[in-house]
Design a protein around this motif. Structure first.
Motif, short mmCIF file in Angstrom:
data_model
loop_
_atom_site.label_atom_id
_atom_site.label_comp_id
_atom_site.label_asym_id
_atom_site.label_seq_id
_atom_site.Cartn_x
_atom_site.Cartn_y
_atom_site.Cartn_z
N LEU A 70 7.88 88.10 -98.56
CA LEU A 70 7.77 87.95 -100.02
C LEU A 70 7.56 86.50 -100.41
O LEU A 70 6.76 86.19 -101.29
CB LEU A 70 9.04 88.51 -100.69
CG LEU A 70 9.32 90.00 -100.50
CD1 LEU A 70 10.68 90.36 -101.08
CD2 LEU A 70 8.22 90.86 -101.12
N ILE B 56 3.97 85.45 -99.96
CA ILE B 56 3.11 85.90 -101.05
C ILE B 56 3.32 85.04 -102.30
O ILE B 56 2.35 84.60 -102.94
CB ILE B 56 3.38 87.38 -101.38
CG1 ILE B 56 3.11 88.27 -100.14
CG2 ILE B 56 2.55 87.83 -102.57
CD1 ILE B 56 1.69 88.23 -99.64
N ILE B 57 4.57 84.79 -102.65
CA ILE B 57 4.86 83.97 -103.84
C ILE B 57 4.28 82.57 -103.67
O ILE B 57 3.68 82.00 -104.60
CB ILE B 57 6.37 83.91 -104.10
CG1 ILE B 57 6.92 85.30 -104.43
CG2 ILE B 57 6.70 82.94 -105.24
CD1 ILE B 57 8.43 85.39 -104.41
N VAL C 53 7.67 91.11 -106.77
CA VAL C 53 6.66 91.26 -105.72
C VAL C 53 7.04 92.42 -104.79
O VAL C 53 6.16 93.18 -104.35
CB VAL C 53 6.51 89.95 -104.92
CG1 VAL C 53 5.58 90.15 -103.73
CG2 VAL C 53 5.98 88.84 -105.82
N LEU D 55 3.43 87.37 -111.17
CA LEU D 55 3.51 88.80 -110.89
C LEU D 55 2.23 89.52 -111.26
O LEU D 55 1.79 90.43 -110.54
CB LEU D 55 4.72 89.41 -111.60
CG LEU D 55 6.10 88.92 -111.12
CD1 LEU D 55 7.21 89.64 -111.88
CD2 LEU D 55 6.25 89.14 -109.62
N VAL E 20 -0.35 88.75 -108.56
CA VAL E 20 -0.09 89.53 -107.35
C VAL E 20 -0.52 90.98 -107.55
O VAL E 20 -1.13 91.59 -106.67
CB VAL E 20 1.42 89.47 -106.97
CG1 VAL E 20 1.74 90.45 -105.84
CG2 VAL E 20 1.81 88.05 -106.57
N ARG F 26 -3.36 92.97 -105.09
CA ARG F 26 -2.68 93.79 -104.10
C ARG F 26 -3.62 94.31 -103.00
O ARG F 26 -3.25 94.34 -101.83
CB ARG F 26 -1.99 94.98 -104.77
CG ARG F 26 -0.64 94.64 -105.32
CD ARG F 26 0.11 95.87 -105.75
NE ARG F 26 -0.48 96.50 -106.93
CZ ARG F 26 0.03 97.55 -107.54
NH1 ARG F 26 1.14 98.11 -107.07
NH2 ARG F 26 -0.55 98.06 -108.61
#
Length: 454
Positions: free
Chosen positions: A61, A64-65, A88, A127, A130, A134
């Protein structure tokens, strides 16, 4: 725990639990249980999914952030980072949660907590980005194959497991730890049978299957409610317990008439209640537990399972109990305090809470407990040592150190004490050593025989 003002949403509770864990590093199980006391079952399920899922996938996570945030993660406040992780996680792992809920309801926890508008906008922007990306993002499984791999475990622990198990087995253990384990039950044979409990579950739509290794085990792949709502719980038909723990208890061996058994570190009573089930009618079982909360839960569990009569719970520590000079015991079980690296799949915070230097401290306590136990054991008696750790310092090394100090104790091969299906979990030295790669919790168990007067 301080929770947001009403209404308290599951996501808000999850954020608070994770923030409290980040600042205290207390047990996530304890923090979670405290936080959900007044929530409905369906909300409890979501909170647990979010909290435990974030801890299982934390490193992924954060990758990704970090991809979309210009602000370094190490400079973010815990609330900001935990909120982003929860958002996420929902977007990438919870397919049943609508995208709008994953973003909006998560961002709303920042609003409810009185965070500034710029921070709310910052989280909302990440967010939503993301969410739009995806389809092109690498999955956790793909990131686990990169160089270096993202395995959601601290580097020191991965390096230890690679040395002990080899690279592939270490990665398998990490992958298993990053998934939610099956719910495992041990049937209370004093009140029901495995087939009867399986049928009872089926009548309420719960698909319970026989375990892989333990003849007393039933496993449930998915159950979103609380354990107490399972059919048969109030009647004491089962105890929640992993198959590895069930098998470890069997190393006490066949119990003779009028035997005296000591559970020197009883905890909540999982192994204590198992001992009570296999205890001969004229046997005696003493269970030692010094902690007030665990002692209370121990007594409650024994009462629910119908084991009040044969078990004597004593609220004290092993050293203090030994000082009372009780009548010696035929078998003593020491389920020792340990690092818990074998149960990370059930308690995902352990991987982030432990440090390498912790192992030496645990080892000192473990050897000390075994030495105290020898003063309580009859000559020729059996001493069973158990941990839920994968680390040699707490397992093989403890046995080696103990035997150096007490050379009249010999290791007895665990193979003959286990069901046929479980014998492959015993190593060449006779130790019971399952790991998460076997589909079980990681455990170590050794049976030691006092050779004096034999």
């Amino acid at each position: 725990m301080t929770l947001p003002s009403n209404p308290i949403t599951p996501r808000a509770v999850a954020v608070e639990v994770l923030c409290l864990w980040a600042t205290t590093h207390n047990s996530i199980d304890l923090l979670f249980r405290t936080a959900i006391e007044h929530l409905a079952d369906i909300d409890r399920g979501l909170v647990k999914n979010l909290v435990y899922g974030v801890l299982r996938q934390k490193e992924y996570l954060d990758h990704i952030i970090r991809t979309y945030s210009k602000h370094p993660l190490r400079k973010m406040k815990p609330r900001t980072l935990m909120t982003l992780r929860i958002g996420v996680y929902q977007l990438l792992f919870l397919s049943r949660v609508p995208e709008s809920a994953a973003v909006n309801a998560t961002v709303n926890t920042l609003k409810a907590a009185g965070q500034p508008a710029w921070l709310i906008g910052f989280a909302n922007g990440i967010l939503r980005t993301v969410a739009r990306s995806r389809a092109t993002l690498p999955t956790a499984e793909q990131m686990a194959q990169t160089d270096p791999p993202v395995l959601n475990h601290p580097a020191w622990l991965i390096e230890r497991w690679q040395t002990q198990f080899g690279t592939e087995k270490a990665r398998t253990i990490c992958r298993c730890n990053n998934t939610e384990p099956l719910l495992s039950l041990r049937v209370n044979t004093r009140r029901t049978s495995r087939s009867a409990l399986k049928d009872l579950m089926a009548k309420t739509g719960i698909d319970a299957q026989k375990g892989f290794f333990s003849p007393l085990s039933l496993t449930i792949e998915f159950f979103p409610g609380s354990i107490t709502s399972l059919p048969g719980y109030d009647l004491g038909h089962f105890q929640v317990q992993d198959e590895a723990a069930q098998l470890a208890t069997l190393l006490v061996g066949p119990l003779r008439s009028r035997c005296r058994i000591l559970d020197g570190c009883a905890g909540l009573g999982g192994k204590t209640s198992h001992l009570a089930e296999i205890l001969p009618p004229d046997g005696t079982l003493v269970a030692i537990e010094p902690d007030a909360r665990r002692y209370r839960l121990l007594r409650e569990n024994l009462h629910r399972l119908g084991h009040n009569e044969p078990v004597l719970p004593v609220r004290t520590d092993l050293r203090s109990y030994a000082a009372t000079r009780p009548q010696p015991f035929d078998v003593i079980l020491i389920d020792a305090p340990c690092s818990g690296t074998g149960v990370i799949r059930r308690q995902p915070d352990i991987r982030w809470n432990r440090l390498p230097e912790d192992l030496a401290q645990y080892q000192q306590t473990q050897v000390h407990l075994l030495e105290i136990a020898t003063s309580l054991l009859k000559p020729g008696g059996a001493l069973v040592y158990v941990t839920c750790s994968l680390e040699p310092e707490e397992n093989q090394e403890v046995i080696r150190l103990f035997q150096e100090r007490c050379p009249h104790f010999a290791v007895e091969d665990a193979t003959t004490l286990l069901p046929d299906a479980a014998r492959k979990l015993v190593d060449a030295a006779g130790f019971f050593r399952p790991n998460p790669g076997d589909g079980l919790d990681g455990f170590f168990a050794a049976r030691l025989i006092d050779r004096r007067n034999l």
